[in-house]
Write a protein that holds these residues in place. Sequence first.
Motif, mmCIF file in Angstrom:
data_model
loop_
_atom_site.group_PDB
_atom_site.id
_atom_site.type_symbol
_atom_site.label_atom_id
_atom_site.label_comp_id
_atom_site.label_asym_id
_atom_site.label_seq_id
_atom_site.Cartn_x
_atom_site.Cartn_y
_atom_site.Cartn_z
ATOM 1 N N ARG A 511 -64.474 8.817 -5.500
ATOM 2 C CA ARG A 511 -63.132 9.373 -5.676
ATOM 3 C C ARG A 511 -62.692 9.170 -7.125
ATOM 4 N N SER A 674 -49.446 12.786 2.039
ATOM 5 C CA SER A 674 -49.288 13.507 0.767
ATOM 6 C C SER A 674 -50.062 14.809 0.789
ATOM 7 N N SER A 675 -51.212 14.809 1.445
ATOM 8 C CA SER A 675 -51.988 16.045 1.501
ATOM 9 C C SER A 675 -51.148 17.142 2.154
HETATM 10 P P1 ADP Z 1 -51.400 9.450 2.459
HETATM 11 O O1 ADP Z 1 -50.439 10.258 1.665
HETATM 12 O O2 ADP Z 1 -51.079 9.463 3.921
HETATM 13 O O3 ADP Z 1 -51.597 8.055 1.948
HETATM 14 P P2 ADP Z 1 -53.381 11.240 1.399
HETATM 15 O O4 ADP Z 1 -52.899 12.586 1.799
HETATM 16 O O5 ADP Z 1 -53.153 10.793 0.012
HETATM 17 O O6 ADP Z 1 -52.827 10.152 2.425
HETATM 18 O O7 ADP Z 1 -54.927 11.127 1.696
HETATM 19 C C1 ADP Z 1 -55.531 11.647 2.865
HETATM 20 C C2 ADP Z 1 -57.036 11.624 2.670
HETATM 21 O O8 ADP Z 1 -57.396 12.549 1.645
HETATM 22 C C3 ADP Z 1 -57.601 10.271 2.230
HETATM 23 O O9 ADP Z 1 -58.878 10.122 2.789
HETATM 24 C C4 ADP Z 1 -57.703 10.408 0.745
HETATM 25 O O10 ADP Z 1 -58.696 9.555 0.238
HETATM 26 C C5 ADP Z 1 -58.069 11.878 0.601
HETATM 27 N N1 ADP Z 1 -57.590 12.416 -0.676
HETATM 28 C C6 ADP Z 1 -56.334 12.405 -1.145
HETATM 29 N N2 ADP Z 1 -56.261 12.978 -2.352
HETATM 30 C C7 ADP Z 1 -57.507 13.367 -2.670
HETATM 31 C C8 ADP Z 1 -58.090 14.003 -3.800
HETATM 32 N N3 ADP Z 1 -57.362 14.393 -4.844
HETATM 33 N N4 ADP Z 1 -59.423 14.202 -3.790
HETATM 34 C C9 ADP Z 1 -60.164 13.830 -2.719
HETATM 35 N N5 ADP Z 1 -59.669 13.235 -1.639
HETATM 36 C C10 ADP Z 1 -58.361 13.003 -1.587
#
Ligand code: ADP
Length: 967
Positions: A511, A674-675
């Motif tokens: 990552r 966040s996604s």
């Molecule tokens: P939260 O906001 O609930 O903490 P995220 O939406 O940030 O969760 O992350 C959900 C999943 O997507 C996690 O497995 C994270 O590692 C992955 N993820 C988030 N952002 C990225 C990115 N830019 N590239 C690859 N994987 C991502």
Amino acid sequence: MQAAHSTPRLHEAAREPDFIEVIGSREHNLHIDKLEVPKRQLVVFTGVSGSGKSSLAFDTLYAEGQRRYVETLSSYARQFLGQLQRPDVEHLRGLSPTIAIEQKSASNNPRSTVGTITEIYDYLRVLYARAGEQHCHQCGKPVQAQTAEQIAAEILALPAGARATLIAPLVKHRKGEFRELFDDLRARGFLRIEVDGKAIRLDEVAEGSLKLEKHQKHTIAVIIDRVPVSADNRQRLVEGVELGLRESKGELEVSVESAGKGAKKQAEAALTFSVNRACCGQSFPELSPQSFSFNSPLGMCNACNGLGTRLEVDPALVIPDASLSIRDGAIAPWASAMARGEGWTFRIAESVAKACKVNLDTPWKKLGAKKQQVVLFGMAGQKIAVAWGKEGSESHGTFGMTWEGVIPGLMRRFRDSTSDTAREQYRRFMREIACDACGGRRLRPETLSVRLAGRSIADVTTMTVREAAAHFDALTLTGARGQITEGVRREITSRLGFLLNVGLEYLTLNRGGPTLSGGEAQRIRLASQLGSELSGVMYVLDEPSIGLHQRDNGRLIATLRRLRDLGNTVLVVEHDEETVLAADHVIDFGPGAGHLGGKVIAAGTPEEIARHPESLTGAYLSGRIRIETPKARRTPKGWISVLGATEHNLKNIDVRLPLGVLTAVTGVSGAGKSSLVNGILLPALGRLLHGSLEPVGAHRAIEGLDVLDKVIAIDQKPIGRTPRSNPGTYTKAFDMIRELFAQLPDARARGWESGRFSFNVKGGRCEACHGDGVVKVEMHFLADVYVTCEVCKGKRYNEQTLSVRYKGKSIADVLDTSIDECLKLFEAVPELKRILTTLVDVGLGYVKIGQSAPTMSGGEAQRVKLSRELSKRQTGRTLYVLDEPTTGLHFEDIRKLLGVLQRLVDAGNSVVVIEHNLDVIRCADWLVDIGPEGGEGGGRVVAEGTPEQVARVEASYTGQFLAKLLR
Ligand code: ADP
Ligand code: ADP
Ligand code: ZN
Ligand code: ZN
């Protein structure tokens, strides 16, 4: 020194004080005469936002620690670091070396990954270099280098009685006479050689007479020895093999004749050996840790230089709205030129349209694939005529050019442009895609075909922390490989363990650093520090609980204690209740913020703080004050539905978010909050409502957006990056204040307008500092430092301007006045009063109206933004989105924030927050709980509904905590 702490300590520790003594601390708003911060304990600094916690923790203790460290460096090293400013403190005794583990300094280096930041990747490289098995990337066979001993053993395994001729190839298919080579061989006593397949005895040709046809290609080898295969000849064979390998630089051919064939012996077999690793006509370099580095030419993929991605123009970004015609701006990079209807780009557009019979007024989607293709990708080889100047005028003319197409044109200019601004412009139409050559794995094929336990190094880095930990637990390397790599393997597993402990099991090792959230980056750094096993250090951390679900708090606290148990002082600025309660020692700042704070109100164990009558933190800890849960929940007025969401880990889910209420999106870290919100919802709304070109995360459709007219994301980013922004300029209050100054008799008499009172334009401002009041000093390696302007003494204006006064205050004095006092000062100006009132309402009364943006905390910036929203006329159709708005906020601040959010909803708007704070969650009208786990184990809707409804869902971690609170 007083013997205040009489607990028995280790001998060594007894010599140094058990606490850091702070005397006369005055940085920013601090007014601390004397304070003792215990060492080798877990110490929490708490208090309302702006009370001075960071001023003491970071700007005083950490800053002074750094400064003293720099002073110990050689003067040569110091010159690069510059002079570090001394924090405003009389005396600091007992300071240890300090390390700050901050949130903001997340690595922006596109080459950094979770693996590199934690050093796990460095150990992986060593492990693979020492124990990896190389395979040919073309045929898949193992590539092995042999030693002379091994080669000799293989020859000895031939049937006894056979004869082995050792041949060292010297020249392969090269032009030349090679006279010197022959003379040299003769001089060194070699007798037999083979030239182009013919045996020649050097003693049978006269010296200097053997030479070859210069312009032809030749193949030459020297015969080292002919040895009967027998165990007695072992030593002779080994020596011959070694000599042959030396002569040929690593290759040896062996021709084998079986026994008893008399004079007419024939080579029956030919063997080839090599100490060089070679296969499929390619030699493989010896493996070193660098072979596995995507930052080293030895390891990096040649196509992407180890980045793993390349930039490509995305047609969807070039044509954001296909229902428009080209003239109306269908082609985004042409839009402004088309709107102007003139200029170079406009001419080209017209000429392309003419040459390709494209109607500029037809909606893009109706043009047909063929014409779209020509506009976007050009016409190979065909010239078009471009006209310039006004037709009929002298400057009119035409010239021919090849139409390269919008997309190749953007790509070319992006590549060739040297200006960052221009590149950024082109960058807006591009997207990162995985490199085709390495498939995003960053490494060259030779490296990727090295395997350990059947996995390439890239296979390992695509694992999550949890998977990698399991992989290495199961990995057993036997024999020598096991011995040499055991230490490395242990380093890897212990680091993976630390990452598990801070709740980051869902991150993959590959990552990218820049894609990590601030909280994730901070916890990674925390985990790395445990790996370093330093002791006697003071660690300063800023809200490590950010981004972490209540479920994982315990593990984080255990990690902090472990850092302490290594013999370190762990100083944490934190508001999280559980962390405060877990501290050995709590220091409570207050009583208010800014000039109303800056003091230590209470210090002691959490229990002592809770009992302290004047401590606001204590009042919340003990329940004397609490944030009330609303009696009733609002009913949704409508819904937005995100359908088929698959961004990152989201499992093709349909999510509905209510309108007209306060919604909290919850779930453990990495669940996918966040996604969903920042990755899909926000950019989709931005495109629809504000014409932004941001890429939207993967999903099928979004419904129900038509009732919204605005979407506003309120984050904690600074309201501006320069000292020129401040709460006054940001809320436009300062514009009105300048107008007011321009109306004053003194100003009117001189004909001064409001611009005279601006520090952004020439006229009234100090020209020595261009109205900044400070001068920027660039520091190598460190953040820039601002020093007060000597000419205006920081007042930002020239003398004449300052002579104009309103109620006795110059414009510079006003900037230096708190918002509370400004409200009294400008009470008579209704519009100004309205803006100032909202600033006071969000709890910013203590902030000076001219306080420069870079000095404001994230929470303060957030509230300035909220207050600007509150002071606007509400349409009731705005969606506000906030990502962890409680960052940096104390219980008391959270109460105020909730008040503001509820007001926005009362005005008819919708508010969506991503939040872990249970006080906010229980006060929301509606919850959407994502999970259940982080990463692959998450990405689903676990529960939705009112807090009461979610509290009844056992599968929801959030629900479990709510159930306890709402009981
Ligand atoms: P939260 O906001 O609930 O903490 P995220 O939406 O940030 O969760 O992350 C959900 C999943 O997507 C996690 O497995 C994270 O590692 C992955 N993820 C988030 N952002 C990225 C990115 N830019 N590239 C690859 N994987 C991502
Ligand atoms: P906390 O960490 O408790 O939120 P801070 O220590 O960040 O509080 O801030 C204390 C006060 O000092 C606040 O009023 C803040 O606006 C002010 N302040 C912080 N940094 C600066 C700075 N660089 N220059 C001037 N004032 C500052
Ligand atoms: Zn590549
Ligand atoms: Zn100046």
